[in-house]
Design a protein around this motif. Structure first.
Motif, PDB file in Angstrom:
ATOM      1  N   PRO A 138      42.896  51.429   4.906  1.00 15.49           N
ATOM      2  CA  PRO A 138      43.372  50.477   4.024  1.00 15.49           C
ATOM      3  C   PRO A 138      42.899  49.151   3.581  1.00 15.49           C
ATOM      4  CG  PRO A 138      45.180  51.322   5.383  1.00 15.49           C
ATOM      5  CD  PRO A 138      43.848  51.766   6.076  1.00 15.49           C
ATOM      6  N   GLU A 139      42.313  48.497   4.825  1.00 22.29           N
ATOM      7  CA  GLU A 139      41.442  47.410   4.805  1.00 22.29           C
ATOM      8  C   GLU A 139      40.042  47.473   3.775  1.00 22.29           C
ATOM      9  OE1 GLU A 139      44.016  46.547   8.254  1.00 22.29           O
ATOM     10  OE2 GLU A 139      42.936  48.280   7.632  1.00 22.29           O
ATOM     11  N   VAL A 140      39.497  48.866   4.000  1.00 23.65           N
ATOM     12  CA  VAL A 140      38.426  49.030   3.259  1.00 23.65           C
ATOM     13  C   VAL A 140      38.739  49.171   1.725  1.00 23.65           C
ATOM     14  CG1 VAL A 140      36.570  50.808   2.994  1.00 23.65           C
ATOM     15  CG2 VAL A 140      37.233  50.467   5.217  1.00 23.65           C
ATOM     16  N   THR A 141      39.742  49.980   1.247  1.00 22.68           N
ATOM     17  CA  THR A 141      40.165  49.852   0.037  1.00 22.68           C
ATOM     18  C   THR A 141      40.487  48.509  -0.723  1.00 22.68           C
ATOM     19  OG1 THR A 141      41.255  52.210   0.437  1.00 22.68           O
ATOM     20  CG2 THR A 141      41.654  51.060  -1.716  1.00 22.68           C
ATOM     21  N   SER A 142      41.068  47.634   0.336  1.00 23.25           N
ATOM     22  CA  SER A 142      41.261  46.441  -0.226  1.00 23.25           C
ATOM     23  C   SER A 142      40.167  45.460  -0.479  1.00 23.25           C
ATOM     24  CB  SER A 142      42.227  45.683   0.738  1.00 23.25           C
ATOM     25  OG  SER A 142      43.769  46.178   0.756  1.00 23.25           O
ATOM     26  N   ALA A 143      38.928  45.881   0.360  1.00 25.97           N
ATOM     27  CA  ALA A 143      37.788  44.990   0.379  1.00 25.97           C
ATOM     28  C   ALA A 143      36.981  45.430  -0.942  1.00 25.97           C
ATOM     29  CB  ALA A 143      37.056  45.155   1.516  1.00 25.97           C
ATOM     30  N   PHE A 144      36.885  46.920  -1.178  1.00 26.29           N
ATOM     31  CA  PHE A 144      36.214  47.424  -2.309  1.00 26.29           C
ATOM     32  C   PHE A 144      36.925  46.884  -3.788  1.00 26.29           C
ATOM     33  CE2 PHE A 144      33.962  50.383   0.189  1.00 26.29           C
ATOM     34  CZ  PHE A 144      32.422  50.284  -0.415  1.00 26.29           C
ATOM     35  N   VAL A 145      38.275  47.052  -3.602  1.00 24.09           N
ATOM     36  CA  VAL A 145      38.960  46.485  -4.867  1.00 24.09           C
ATOM     37  C   VAL A 145      38.808  45.124  -5.121  1.00 24.09           C
ATOM     38  CG1 VAL A 145      41.198  46.250  -5.690  1.00 24.09           C
ATOM     39  CG2 VAL A 145      40.823  48.306  -4.686  1.00 24.09           C
ATOM     40  N   LEU A 146      38.996  44.187  -4.134  1.00 22.46           N
ATOM     41  CA  LEU A 146      38.724  42.776  -4.337  1.00 22.46           C
ATOM     42  C   LEU A 146      37.121  42.708  -4.741  1.00 22.46           C
ATOM     43  CD1 LEU A 146      39.241  40.222  -1.404  1.00 22.46           C
ATOM     44  CD2 LEU A 146      37.225  40.043  -2.974  1.00 22.46           C
ATOM     45  N   MET A 147      36.237  43.427  -4.359  1.00 25.21           N
ATOM     46  CA  MET A 147      34.777  43.262  -4.805  1.00 25.21           C
ATOM     47  C   MET A 147      34.546  43.677  -6.237  1.00 25.21           C
ATOM     48  SD  MET A 147      32.141  43.615  -1.703  1.00 25.21           S
ATOM     49  CE  MET A 147      32.693  45.359  -1.197  1.00 25.21           C
ATOM     50  N   GLY A 148      34.967  44.811  -6.685  1.00 24.87           N
ATOM     51  CA  GLY A 148      34.868  45.187  -7.983  1.00 24.87           C
ATOM     52  C   GLY A 148      35.732  44.360  -9.104  1.00 24.87           C
ATOM     53  N   LEU A 149      36.989  44.104  -8.384  1.00 24.45           N
ATOM     54  CA  LEU A 149      37.638  42.858  -9.468  1.00 24.45           C
ATOM     55  C   LEU A 149      36.995  41.654  -9.627  1.00 24.45           C
ATOM     56  CD1 LEU A 149      41.525  43.748  -8.363  1.00 24.45           C
ATOM     57  CD2 LEU A 149      40.282  44.655 -10.475  1.00 24.45           C
ATOM     58  N   ALA A 150      36.492  41.166  -8.394  1.00 22.91           N
ATOM     59  CA  ALA A 150      35.944  39.774  -8.548  1.00 22.91           C
ATOM     60  C   ALA A 150      34.407  39.931  -9.701  1.00 22.91           C
ATOM     61  CB  ALA A 150      35.379  39.455  -7.176  1.00 22.91           C
ATOM     62  N   LEU A 151      33.804  40.866  -9.405  1.00 25.81           N
ATOM     63  CA  LEU A 151      32.598  41.098 -10.245  1.00 25.81           C
ATOM     64  C   LEU A 151      33.089  41.349 -11.670  1.00 25.81           C
ATOM     65  CD1 LEU A 151      30.394  43.732  -7.944  1.00 25.81           C
ATOM     66  CD2 LEU A 151      29.785  41.420  -8.734  1.00 25.81           C
ATOM     67  N   ALA A 152      33.963  42.069 -11.979  1.00 24.60           N
ATOM     68  CA  ALA A 152      34.411  42.443 -13.179  1.00 24.60           C
ATOM     69  C   ALA A 152      34.977  40.923 -13.963  1.00 24.60           C
ATOM     70  CB  ALA A 152      35.689  43.558 -13.433  1.00 24.60           C
ATOM     71  N   ARG A 153      35.674  40.330 -13.145  1.00 22.02           N
ATOM     72  CA  ARG A 153      36.229  38.954 -13.502  1.00 22.02           C
ATOM     73  C   ARG A 153      35.325  37.871 -13.891  1.00 22.02           C
ATOM     74  NH1 ARG A 153      37.678  34.116 -10.803  1.00 22.02           N
ATOM     75  NH2 ARG A 153      39.802  33.233 -11.305  1.00 22.02           N
ATOM     76  N   ARG A 154      34.313  37.860 -12.944  1.00 24.97           N
ATOM     77  CA  ARG A 154      32.951  37.281 -13.490  1.00 24.97           C
ATOM     78  C   ARG A 154      32.438  37.273 -14.652  1.00 24.97           C
ATOM     79  NH1 ARG A 154      28.963  36.828  -8.732  1.00 24.97           N
ATOM     80  NH2 ARG A 154      28.050  38.748  -9.492  1.00 24.97           N
ATOM     81  N   VAL A 155      32.178  38.563 -14.868  1.00 26.57           N
ATOM     82  CA  VAL A 155      31.536  39.137 -16.110  1.00 26.57           C
ATOM     83  C   VAL A 155      32.508  38.605 -17.428  1.00 26.57           C
ATOM     84  CG1 VAL A 155      30.772  40.978 -17.633  1.00 26.57           C
ATOM     85  CG2 VAL A 155      30.219  40.632 -14.952  1.00 26.57           C
ATOM     86  N   MET A 156      33.768  38.910 -17.264  1.00 27.35           N
ATOM     87  CA  MET A 156      34.732  38.828 -18.152  1.00 27.35           C
ATOM     88  C   MET A 156      35.080  37.429 -18.734  1.00 27.35           C
ATOM     89  SD  MET A 156      37.389  41.736 -16.963  1.00 27.35           S
ATOM     90  CE  MET A 156      38.707  41.499 -18.187  1.00 27.35           C
ATOM     91  N   LYS A 157      34.777  36.465 -17.708  1.00 24.07           N
ATOM     92  CA  LYS A 157      34.921  34.951 -18.128  1.00 24.07           C
ATOM     93  C   LYS A 157      33.616  34.524 -18.832  1.00 24.07           C
ATOM     94  CE  LYS A 157      37.926  33.323 -14.247  1.00 24.07           C
ATOM     95  NZ  LYS A 157      38.803  32.788 -15.311  1.00 24.07           N
ATOM     96  N   LYS A 158      32.638  35.365 -18.718  1.00 21.92           N
ATOM     97  CA  LYS A 158      31.551  34.811 -19.440  1.00 21.92           C
ATOM     98  C   LYS A 158      31.313  35.283 -20.818  1.00 21.92           C
ATOM     99  CE  LYS A 158      28.398  34.786 -15.417  1.00 21.92           C
ATOM    100  NZ  LYS A 158      27.074  35.124 -14.716  1.00 21.92           N
ATOM    101  N   THR A 159      32.300  36.028 -21.127  1.00 20.43           N
ATOM    102  CA  THR A 159      32.353  36.829 -22.545  1.00 20.43           C
ATOM    103  C   THR A 159      33.223  36.219 -23.325  1.00 20.43           C
ATOM    104  OG1 THR A 159      33.500  38.579 -21.844  1.00 20.43           O
ATOM    105  CG2 THR A 159      31.288  38.902 -21.706  1.00 20.43           C
TER     106      THR A 159
END
Length: 575
Positions: A554-575
C-alpha cells in the motif's frame, strides 16, 4: 474477488473429481520422508507445497497424463535424481516437468479498451489525494520506523515461464536451493493450472499491474525500496503541500533512509580491475530487513538465505542520495568503471547472462543484474533487465561532473553502449513486450524512461550532444509516448497503472489533455485500500523464478500515485 467467489472456488477444489495422480501422489513417496541426499529438497516440499493450507486445495487435482505409468515413473525418477545426486543433470531432471508445462496456459492481462473521460478532475481533488498519500507514507514511517514493502507468492507462476525457460533457470542458477525451489514450484504450477483452486490462487483483476493477495504478504525492508521512498518524499516536499510538521518528518525520514542505503546496506565487493568497490546489497543482514521471526525462518527453509548486491539497488541508492544532497564519500566512486565489468560485449562475455529468460532481446551493451559478493557467491546466476539499465543511465547523468564521465573516454563509451542497447529495444518494439523484462512491467519501464529522460534533459546542451550524438533519447521518447498514449491509457487501468502512465506522460512532455484518463482513475479509486491506506498493494516488481513473486505494498502505491500526481500537477500549473 468477493467472498462468494472465494468460497465457490474453494468448494470446487475440495470436492473435485480426481482424474489421475495428484501432486502429492507424485511427490510424497519420494520427498515426504527420506534419509541421505539433499535435505533441502524435502524441506522445501514440506514447507512450500505440502503445507496444511495448500494440500487440501490440491489433493483432489490429478493429471490425466500421469495415469501413464511410464511418464509417472520418469517424473519420480527425475525427483530422485534431484534429491540424491551430488551434481544432478538439471536439464535431464527438469525435462519431464517441462513437457507437462505445455498446457498451463497462463497469459498476460489484456484489459479492455475504455472511452476516454471528457476532462480531468479538479485541481483540489488532485491536491487532496497528494496530501493523503503523503500523510500515509509519513504515518507508516512513524509507526514502523521505516517504510515497509511486501512480497507475495503467486503459485500459478509467470506467463513468460514455460518449460523452456524453466530449463534455462535450472541450468543457469548457481544455488542448489534455488534450483530446488524452481523445480518444485514449476511442478506445482502444472497441478494448480488444472485445479479449480486456480480461480482462488490467481483471480482476474483490473488493469495491468497485479494486485497482491493480502493474506500471503511478507513484510521487509531493502535499500532499493528506501531509495524509491526517498524520491517520493522529495517529490512531496517539492509540491509545497506538506505541512510544517510533515516537512520535518519527511526530512528526518529521508536522512534515515539515505543512511540505511549508503551505510547499513553497503558492502565491499571485488571489481574487475583487482580493486574493491562499495556497493549496495539487495537485503542487508538480519535484523535490518525487518522480517518477522516466522517469515525469517520460512525464508531460510525455502532456500533464500543468501542475498548478494545488485547493480539496480546500487544505482538507485546512489541516485536517491545524490538527489537528497548527501556528501557521503561512497558517492565519489565512479560506478561506471565498475559497471563496465558487468556490461555485455557481443561475442566476448555474453555467457555472463546465464539465465537468458528474455533472450528475445539483444543484450549487447546492457549491464547484468547481480554482483558477486566478496566470497564470489552468485546464487542467482545472472540475467539482464532493461529497466535496470535506465537506472544506471539516470544515476550517471546526475553524477556526470562528479564522475568526470565526459572527460573519461572509457566511461563515456560505457554510457554510449547502454544507450545503444536501449535504442535497439525501442526500434524493435521489444520494450513493450512483457517477456523482454525480468523484474518489471513495460508500464514501469515507460515511467522509468521518463525519469531517466528528465535527468538527461537537465544536463547542459553540450553534455547532451556528447552523450547522445545520434538523438537516441528523442527517438526512444517518441516510441514510449506512442505506447503510453496509444495503448496504456486507452485501456482499463488500476491506480498503479495510472500512476506509471502519469510519470511517463509528464516527464516526456505529453500534452496535458492526455493526463485525464490516469488522473480520473486515481481520483475515482481513492479509498480502495480501506484500513491499509488510500490504495491497494499492486505489483511493483517481480521475480519470475522460482515462481512469480510480487513485490509492492500500500505504501508503494501511495508513493507512485504521489509522484505521478506531483509531476502532472507541476506541468498543469505551467499551462
Amino acid at each position: 474477488m468477493g467472498f462468494s467467489m472465494i468460497a465457490g472456488a474453494a468448494f470446487r477444489a475440495l470436492t473435485a473429481r480426481k482424474d489421475g495422480p495428484s501432486l502429492y501422489d507424485v511427490c510424497d513417496p519420494v520427498l515426504l520422508k527420506y534419509r541421505g541426499g539433499d535435505p533441502h529438497l524435502g524441506k522445501f516440499y514440506r514447507t512450500a507445497l505440502g503445507n496444511p493450507a495448500l494440500r487440501p486445495l490440491l489433493r483432489r487435482t490429478g493429471h490425466p497424463a500421469l495415469r501413464d505409468e511410464k511418464r509417472l515413473g520418469a517424473l519420480r525418477e527425475a525427483l530422485v535424481r534431484a534429491r540424491d545426486d551430488a551434481e544432478p543433470d538439471w536439464a535431464a531432471v527438469g525435462q519431464p516437468i517441462a513437457e507437462l508445462m505445455a498446457d498451463i496456459d497462463v497469459r498476460h492481462p489484456s484489459p479492455p479498451h475504455v472511452k476516454a473521460p471528457p476532462q480531468a478532475p479538479a485541481a483540489a481533488e488532485i491536491d487532496r489525494v497528494i496530501r493523503r498519500c503523503g500523510a500515509h507514507l509519513l504515518g507508516s514511517f512513524s509507526k514502523n520506523g521505516f517504510l515497509p514493502t511486501y512480497a507475495a507468492f503467486n503459485l500459478i507462476g509467470d506467463a513468460d515461464m514455460g518449460g523452456r525457460e524453466m530449463l534455462m533457470a535450472l541450468t543457469g542458477l548457481n544455488s542448489r536451493g534455488y534450483k530446488n525451489s524452481t523445480l518444485l514450484f514449476s511442478l506445482a504450477r502444472i497441478f494448480i493450472a488444472h485445479s479449480p483452486a486456480r480461480a482462488l490462487i490467481n483471480p482476474p483483476w483490473q488493469g495491468i499491474a497485479e494486485p497482491m493477495w493480502e493474506p500471503v504478504q511478507i513484510r521487509h525492508r531493502s535499500a532499493y525500496y528506501d531509495a524509491f521512498f526517498t524520491e517520493a518524499l522529495l517529490s512531496y516536499l517539492e509540491t509545497g503541500l506538506a505541512s510544517k510538521e510533515e516537512t520535518a518528518v519527511s526530512r528526518r525520514a529521508i536522512d534515515e533512509m539515505v543512511d540505511f542505503c549508503l551505510k547499513t546496506s553497503a558492502e565491499e565487493v571485488p571489481s574487475h580491475d583487482g580493486s574493491t568497490v562499495r556497493v549496495i546489497t539487495a537485503l542487508a543482514p538480519l535484523p535490518h530487513p525487518r522480517f518477522s521471526r516466522f517469515f525469517a525462518q520460512i525464508k531460510q527453509d525455502l532456500g533464500f538465505g543468501i542475498y548478494v548486491p545488485d547493480c539496480d539497488t546500487t544505482a538507485c541508492s546512489f541516485s536517491a542520495a545524490t538527489q537528497a544532497g548527501s556528501t557521503d564519500p561512497i558517492l565519489d566512486q565512479p560506478l561506471l568503471d565498475f559497471y563496465r565489468g558487468y556490461q555485455v560485449r557481443e561475442g566476448a562475455n555474453e555467457p555472463r547472462v546465464t539465465v537468458p529468460l528474455n533472450d528475445n532481446i539483444d543484450y549487447e551493451g546492457g549491464v547484468v543484474t547481480w554482483i558477486d559478493n566478496i566470497k564470489g557467491e552468485r546464487p542467482y546466476g545472472n540475467d539482464l533487465d532493461p529497466t535496470l539499465n535506465l537506472d544506471i543511465l539516470e544515476v550517471s547523468f546526475r553524477n556526470l561532473k562528479r564522475w568526470k564521465i565526459l572527460e573519461t573516454p572509457q566511461r563515456l563509451e560505457t554510457v554510449h553502449r547502454i544507450i545503444g542497447f536501449q535504442r535497439r529495444l525501442a526500434e524493435s518494439g521489444a520494450f513493450a513486450d512483457p517477456r523482454s523484462h525480468i523484474y518489471y512491467l513495460p508500464e514501469l519501464y515507460s515511467a522509468y524512461f521518463g525519469r531517466c529522460h528528465a535527468a538527461f534533459m537537465a544536463l547542459p546542451d553540450a553534455a547532451r550532444r556528447a552523450i547522445d550524438p545520434d538523438g537516441a533519447f528523442e527517438f526512444i521518447r517518441g516510441k514510449v509516448l506512442d505506447y503510453v498514449e496509444g495503448e496504456l491509457i486507452t485501456r482499463e487501468m488500476n491506480p498503479f497503472d495510472a500512476a506509471l502512465a502519469l510519470m511517463a506522460l509528464a516527464h516526456l512532455g505529453a500534452d496535458v489533455s492526455t493526463f485525464a484518463p490516469a488522473l480520473n482513475c486515481i481520483v475515482a479509486q481513492f479509498g480502495e485500500g480501506g484500513r491499509h491506506g488510500p490504495y491497494r498493494a499492486y505489483e511493483w516488481n517481480k521475480m519470475k523464478t522460482p515462481t512469480r513473486i510480487l513485490v509492492g505494498g500500500p505504501e508503494v502505491t501511495s508513493a507512485f500515485v504521489l509522484m505521478g500526481l506531483a509531476l502532472a500537477r507541476r506541468v498543469m500549473k505551467k499551462t
